[in-house]
Design a protein around this motif. Structure first.
Motif, PDB file in Angstrom:
ATOM      1  N   LEU A 299      -7.243 -10.610   0.956  1.00  0.00           N
ATOM      2  CA  LEU A 299      -6.749 -11.879   0.412  1.00  0.00           C
ATOM      3  C   LEU A 299      -5.963 -11.660  -0.875  1.00  0.00           C
ATOM      4  CD1 LEU A 299      -9.842 -14.207   1.004  1.00  0.00           C
ATOM      5  CD2 LEU A 299      -7.692 -14.163   2.285  1.00  0.00           C
ATOM      6  N   MET A 300      -6.402 -10.701  -1.699  1.00  0.00           N
ATOM      7  CA  MET A 300      -5.692 -10.419  -2.940  1.00  0.00           C
ATOM      8  C   MET A 300      -4.302  -9.859  -2.656  1.00  0.00           C
ATOM      9  SD  MET A 300      -6.789  -7.824  -6.034  1.00  0.00           S
ATOM     10  CE  MET A 300      -8.345  -8.711  -6.258  1.00  0.00           C
TER      11      MET A 300
ATOM     12  N   VAL B 165      -8.019   2.806  -4.163  1.00  0.00           N
ATOM     13  CA  VAL B 165      -6.706   3.222  -4.677  1.00  0.00           C
ATOM     14  C   VAL B 165      -5.592   2.651  -3.812  1.00  0.00           C
ATOM     15  CG1 VAL B 165      -5.217   5.174  -5.227  1.00  0.00           C
ATOM     16  CG2 VAL B 165      -7.660   5.310  -5.711  1.00  0.00           C
ATOM     17  N   LEU B 166      -5.812   2.586  -2.487  1.00  0.00           N
ATOM     18  CA  LEU B 166      -4.806   2.010  -1.597  1.00  0.00           C
ATOM     19  C   LEU B 166      -4.571   0.543  -1.934  1.00  0.00           C
ATOM     20  CD1 LEU B 166      -2.918   2.189   0.828  1.00  0.00           C
ATOM     21  CD2 LEU B 166      -4.892   1.779   2.321  1.00  0.00           C
ATOM     22  N   HIS B 167      -5.630  -0.183  -2.235  1.00  0.00           N
ATOM     23  CA  HIS B 167      -5.471  -1.584  -2.633  1.00  0.00           C
ATOM     24  C   HIS B 167      -4.677  -1.690  -3.935  1.00  0.00           C
ATOM     25  CE1 HIS B 167      -8.481  -2.578   0.420  1.00  0.00           C
ATOM     26  NE2 HIS B 167      -8.146  -3.853   0.245  1.00  0.00           N
TER      27      HIS B 167
ATOM     28  N   TYR C 125      -2.575   0.669   6.123  1.00  0.00           N
ATOM     29  CA  TYR C 125      -3.557  -0.241   5.537  1.00  0.00           C
ATOM     30  C   TYR C 125      -4.295  -1.026   6.621  1.00  0.00           C
ATOM     31  CZ  TYR C 125      -5.440  -4.268   2.999  1.00  0.00           C
ATOM     32  OH  TYR C 125      -6.263  -5.240   2.501  1.00  0.00           O
ATOM     33  N   ALA C 126      -3.547  -1.525   7.606  1.00  0.00           N
ATOM     34  CA  ALA C 126      -4.175  -2.265   8.703  1.00  0.00           C
ATOM     35  C   ALA C 126      -5.147  -1.377   9.479  1.00  0.00           C
ATOM     36  CB  ALA C 126      -3.096  -2.817   9.640  1.00  0.00           C
TER      37      ALA C 126
END
Length: 343
Positions: free
Chosen positions: A204-205, A60-62, A175-176
């Motif tokens: 990468l996305m 979900v974070l992505h 995120y990191a």
């Protein structure tokens, strides 16, 4: 837009959005549990819960992080952006379940406070191979908590949009931390090429979409217009602006949107007072410029939100000579009335 604060201002779109979020998350958890029990039946229920909710939060974070650049590249994704904060809160709840079960499973059986145990059970902070990765997850969860707890418009209004936006940009730090948390955890406990590959693909996305969107936005900022003898900036031909729509230009390092409404032109500052949405990517609805992000509205001729709302943006003077639109680079004060120019 609402006149007062409510815990959740429900409408048809929010209900539909939240139903899709809930359904998607439930289906994922069911699928994860079934596949795990089939392929790795010796795992405990606690471990399956930890992995299911942890992986769900990461997915979900992505999704959250790619929504922004996707809307910059294609406006059809704007409906997903409209209630992105609901998605963010849902992601935090999944991460919270993951974190709580992890703490209960690994840090409540000793004689130390569970939170203290997170930081002291493994003191090998100088080692990459054995780094205490749970600490990274703990800090990521704290950031996500701050963002989820301040997601309501009450905090947006009282902190100011600028500070609120800066606060919520911490999602990239979270995120990191999450990526490092998962990468080190997978590396230490079970070296999984699949897990590492998914993390790399997701990174990468996200980074790729942000770079592409930034390149597209940079074209607007790098475009240089011509100044006439009186210092007005030549921007475009009148035919280049669609009815009820706008074109965006950079004037003195500020984004300006020139709208056409009933064959008349008006120019306002491009940044919405709510969350910094791009007004020029919206359209005129019922005579009002409507922000494509959350529907905040402004009158084209004075940059003011219609009463009883009080938001205001800068306006700009325009002139048309032989079908060419010129703009005065010096902005008028917020809410200043400027008569629309006939095309």
């Amino acid at each position: 837009m609402g006149l007062d604060y409510k815990f959740v201002l429900w409408n048809k779109h929010k209900k539909t959005y939240d139903k899709f979020i809930a359904l998607g998350m439930v289906l994922y958890l069911i699928l994860f549990f079934v596949l795990t029990l089939v392929t790795n039946a010796e795992l405990t229920v606690e471990t399956i819960i930890i992995r299911a909710f942890g992986s769900l939060a990461i997915i979900v974070l992505h999704i959250i992080l790619i929504i922004g650049p996707l809307t910059r590249l294609n406006p059809k994704y704007l409906p997903i952006l409209y209630n992105r904060r609901h998605l963010g809160v849902s992601m935090f709840l999944a991460a919270l379940v993951h974190g709580l079960f992890s703490i209960i499973n690994f840090h409540t059986l000793g004689d130390k406070n569970p939170i203290v145990s997170i930081f002291t059970s493994n003191m090998d902070y100088g080692s990459l191979h054995n780094f205490p990765f749970q600490v990274l997850g703990f800090f990521a969860l704290l950031i996500l908590f701050v963002m989820a707890s301040t997601s309501h418009d009450f905090f947006l209004k009282n902190l100011s949009p600028k500070i609120w936006k800066q606060l919520h940009m911490l999602v990239y730090l979270a995120y990191a931390l999450v990526i490092l948390h998962v990468f080190l955890g997978a590396f230490q406990q079970e070296t999984s090429l699949f897990t590492i590959g998914i993390l790399i693909l997701g990174f990468l996305m996200i980074s790729g979409l942000h770079v592409i969107a930034a390149f597209k936005e940079g074209k607007i900022d790098s475009a240089k217009g011509e100044l006439d003898s009186s210092g007005w900036l030549k921007v475009c031909h009148t035919d280049e602006i669609e009815e009820s729509r706008a074109k965006i230009f950079t004037v003195k390092n500020e984004r300006v949107a020139i709208f056409k409404n009933e064959d008349k032109l008006s120019a306002i500052h491009n940044v919405c007072k709510h969350q910094g949405g791009p007004l020029g990517e919206g359209k005129i609805v019922d005579g009002c410029i409507t922000c494509p992000w959350h529907g905040y509205q402004y009158l084209p001729h004075n940059g003011q939100s219609p009463p009883p709302f009080t938001e205001k943006v800068n306006t700009y003077e325009l002139k048309v000579l032989e079908g060419i639109v010129y703009i005065n680079p010096d902005a008028m004060a917020e809410g200043t009335e400027v008569a629309p120019i006939v095309c």
